[in-house]
Design an enzyme around this catalytic site. Structure first.
Site, PDB file in Angstrom:
ATOM      1  N   TYR A   1       0.804  -1.219   0.000  1.00  0.00           N
ATOM      2  CA  TYR A   1       0.000   0.000   0.000  1.00  0.00           C
ATOM      3  C   TYR A   1       0.840   1.273   0.000  1.00  0.00           C
ATOM      4  O   TYR A   1       0.305   2.360   0.235  1.00  0.00           O
ATOM      5  CB  TYR A   1      -0.961  -0.008   1.201  1.00  0.00           C
ATOM      6  CG  TYR A   1      -1.942  -1.148   1.143  1.00  0.00           C
ATOM      7  CD1 TYR A   1      -2.955  -1.172   0.189  1.00  0.00           C
ATOM      8  CD2 TYR A   1      -1.843  -2.226   2.016  1.00  0.00           C
ATOM      9  CE1 TYR A   1      -3.853  -2.224   0.114  1.00  0.00           C
ATOM     10  CE2 TYR A   1      -2.731  -3.286   1.954  1.00  0.00           C
ATOM     11  CZ  TYR A   1      -3.733  -3.274   1.003  1.00  0.00           C
ATOM     12  OH  TYR A   1      -4.622  -4.328   0.930  1.00  0.00           O
ATOM     13  N   LYS A   2       2.135   1.143  -0.277  1.00  0.00           N
ATOM     14  CA  LYS A   2       2.992   2.313  -0.323  1.00  0.00           C
ATOM     15  C   LYS A   2       3.131   2.818  -1.756  1.00  0.00           C
ATOM     16  O   LYS A   2       2.740   2.153  -2.714  1.00  0.00           O
ATOM     17  CB  LYS A   2       4.374   1.981   0.256  1.00  0.00           C
ATOM     18  CG  LYS A   2       4.328   1.489   1.695  1.00  0.00           C
ATOM     19  CD  LYS A   2       3.633   2.472   2.619  1.00  0.00           C
ATOM     20  CE  LYS A   2       3.732   2.069   4.085  1.00  0.00           C
ATOM     21  NZ  LYS A   2       2.937   0.864   4.421  1.00  0.00           N
TER      22      LYS A   2
END
Length: 379
Positions: free
Chosen positions: A190-191
Site C-alpha cells: 500500500y505504499k
C-alpha cells in the site's frame, strides 16, 4: 463513485509501470537468480534509492519494520536503553524497538501529524539510544530540520521513518530521509513504491552500514568477532517490481499533485475543516498522495467518512483500535496527543484531468451530506 470514474481512477500506482515490472520479473525468473546475494536487481535498487535520497548507501531488506529493528540493533539498542517513537505511525515501529530489549517511550504528535521538538525534548535522557520521527501521509515532518540538529548536538541517532514518504521533500528542498543517522523506506503493497513487501535502509556511515549488512544476513560481510546473523534480505523479484516504479516516481507525482492541490483547496475554502494538510505553502514538498483534514468533532469526521465510503472514494479515518494510533499500543505518551478520531484523509488517484471536476463534485457532495459545507461563497 460513478462507474466511469471508478474504472479510470488508479489507486494502485504500481499499475502504471506494470509492463516494465513484468519485463524485469521475466528476466529474474529466466536467470534463476531469485535471492539477494548474487543477483542484479537488488544492488540496482539500492543504488537508485541512495541516489534519489542523497545518501551514500542503501540496504534492501524484507520490510521497513525489519529495517527499523536492524538499524536499532546496529546502533546498540538493547536492554537498559530507551527508544523514542511518535504517537502516530504503524504499530510495528514500536514492536521493532521492543524486540531489541530497549524500553519504548512515546512522544505526542501535533495537528501536523508529527512531534514537535518541545514535545520531544523532555523525553531525551542518558538512556536514549535513538529517536524515530515519521514523515506521514506523503508529507514531510514539519520540525525535522530542528529535531535533526538538536539530536545531532546531543549525539543521539535519528531514524527517519519514511515508509510513506517516497518523493517527499522538506521546505528547504532536501529529501525525506536525507537528515537522519538512518532512514527507512517501505515497499509494502500500500505504499507509493509497492513490491508486496520490502524496504530500504539508508545511511552515510560505512561502518554502520557494514554492521547492518552483517546483521541482515549478508554472509559476504566479514566481522571482527562472531555475531548472530539473521535473514531480512530483500529478494530479487521484489526489487524487480520496485525499480521501474522508483524510476518513474517523478512522473507519478506530477500526475497526482494537480488534483491534490484542487482537493486541498476545496476543503480549505468550501468546508468547515479546522485544518487541511498539506497547506498551500507545504504542497510542493508532498508526494501528492493524500489530503488530510481535521474536523471539530469525531462525529463530524465519522459523517464525512461515511459519505466518502459510500461514494467509493478511498482514504483513512483512524477509528477506535486503529493500529496506527498509540491508543491501540501497549505503551502510550504521558502528554496529550492530537485526537485522531477527528481526522480524515482522502487518497488522490491518478485520474485524467478531464475527470478532476467530477471527482471534486463527489467530495463536495459528501461534505454537504455531512453538513460540513460553508455557506455559498466559502471562506
Amino acid at each position: 463513485m460513478p462507474s466511469h470514474l471508478l474504472e479510470s481512477a488508479t489507486y494502485e500506482y504500481g499499475r502504471i509501470t506494470a509492463d516494465a515490472q513484468l519485463a524485469r520479473m521475466a528476466e529474474v525468473v529466466t536467470t534463476g537468480r531469485l535471492a539477494a546475494i548474487g543477483g542484479t536487481q537488488v544492488p540496482e535498487l539500492e543504488r537508485l534509492a541512495a541516489f534519489r535520497t542523497g545518501r551514500a548507501q542503501a540496504l534492501a531488506v524484507s520490510s521497513a519494520t525489519a529495517g527499523v529493528e536492524l538499524a536499532l540493533r546496529a546502533l546498540g539498542a538493547a536492554p537498559g536503553a530507551e527508544v523514542v517513537i511518535p504517537a502516530l505511525g504503524w504499530v510495528s515501529v514500536g514492536a521493532a524497538a521492543s524486540a531489541t530489549g530497549a524500553a519504548v517511550r512515546v512522544v505526542p504528535v501535533t495537528s501536523n501529524l508529527t512531534p514537535s521538538w518541545d514535545g520531544l525534548e523532555p523525553l531525551i535522557g542518558s538512556a536514549t539510544k535513538a529517536v524515530v520521527v515519521a514523515h506521514l501521509r506523503g508529507m514531510p515532518a514539519t520540525e525535522i530540520e530542528r529535531i535533526a540538529v538538536e539530536l545531532r548536538e546531543r549525539g543521539i541517532p535519528l531514524i527517519e521513518d519514511c515508509a510513506q514518504a517516497w518523493g517527499v521533500r522538506s521546505v528547504d528542498g532536501r529529501a525525506a530521509g536525507a537528515r537522519g543517522t538512518v532512514a527507512v523506506f517501505s515497499c509494502q503493497a500500500y505504499k507509493l513504491i509497492a513490491a508486496g513487501e520490502g524496504g530500504l535502509v539508508l545511511c552515510d556511515d560505512p561502518e554502520l552500514m557494514a554492521r547492518m549488512r552483517s546483521l541482515s544476513g549478508d554472509t559476504r560481510m566479514a566481522t571482527e568477532r562472531a555475531i548472530w546473523r539473521g535473514n531480512v534480505r530483500m529478494s530479487e523479484p521484489a526489487a524487480a517490481l520496485a525499480i521501474p516504479q522508483l524510476q518513474k516516481l517523478d512522473q507519478l507525482m506530477a500526475m497526482l499533485r494537480p488534483l491534490q492541490f484542487k482537493v486541498a483547496e476545496l476543503f480549505a475554502k468550501a468546508t468547515v475543516a479546522e485544518r487541511v494538510l498539506p497547506t498551500a505553502g507545504e504542497s510542493a514538498g508532498s508526494n501528492g498522495t493524500h489530503v488530510g483534514t481535521f474536523w471539530s468533532s469525531a462525529e463530524s469526521a465519522r459523517r464525512l467518512w461515511a459519505g466518502l465510503y459510500a461514494a467509493g472514494l478511498r482514504g483513512w479515518h483512524p477509528a477506535a483500535g486503529d493500529l496506527h494510533v498509540q491508543d491501540a499500543w501497549p505503551v502510550r505518551s504521558d502528554g496529550a496527543s492530537i485526537a485522531m478520531d477527528r481526522y480524515i484523509d482522502v487518497q488522490i488517484p491518478v485520474l485524467d484531468p478531464s475527470e478532476h471536476d467530477a471527482f471534486l463534485r463527489l467530495l463536495q457532495e459528501a461534505a454537504e451530506e455531512a453538513g460540513l459545507l460553508l455557506p455559498a461563497g466559502g471562506r
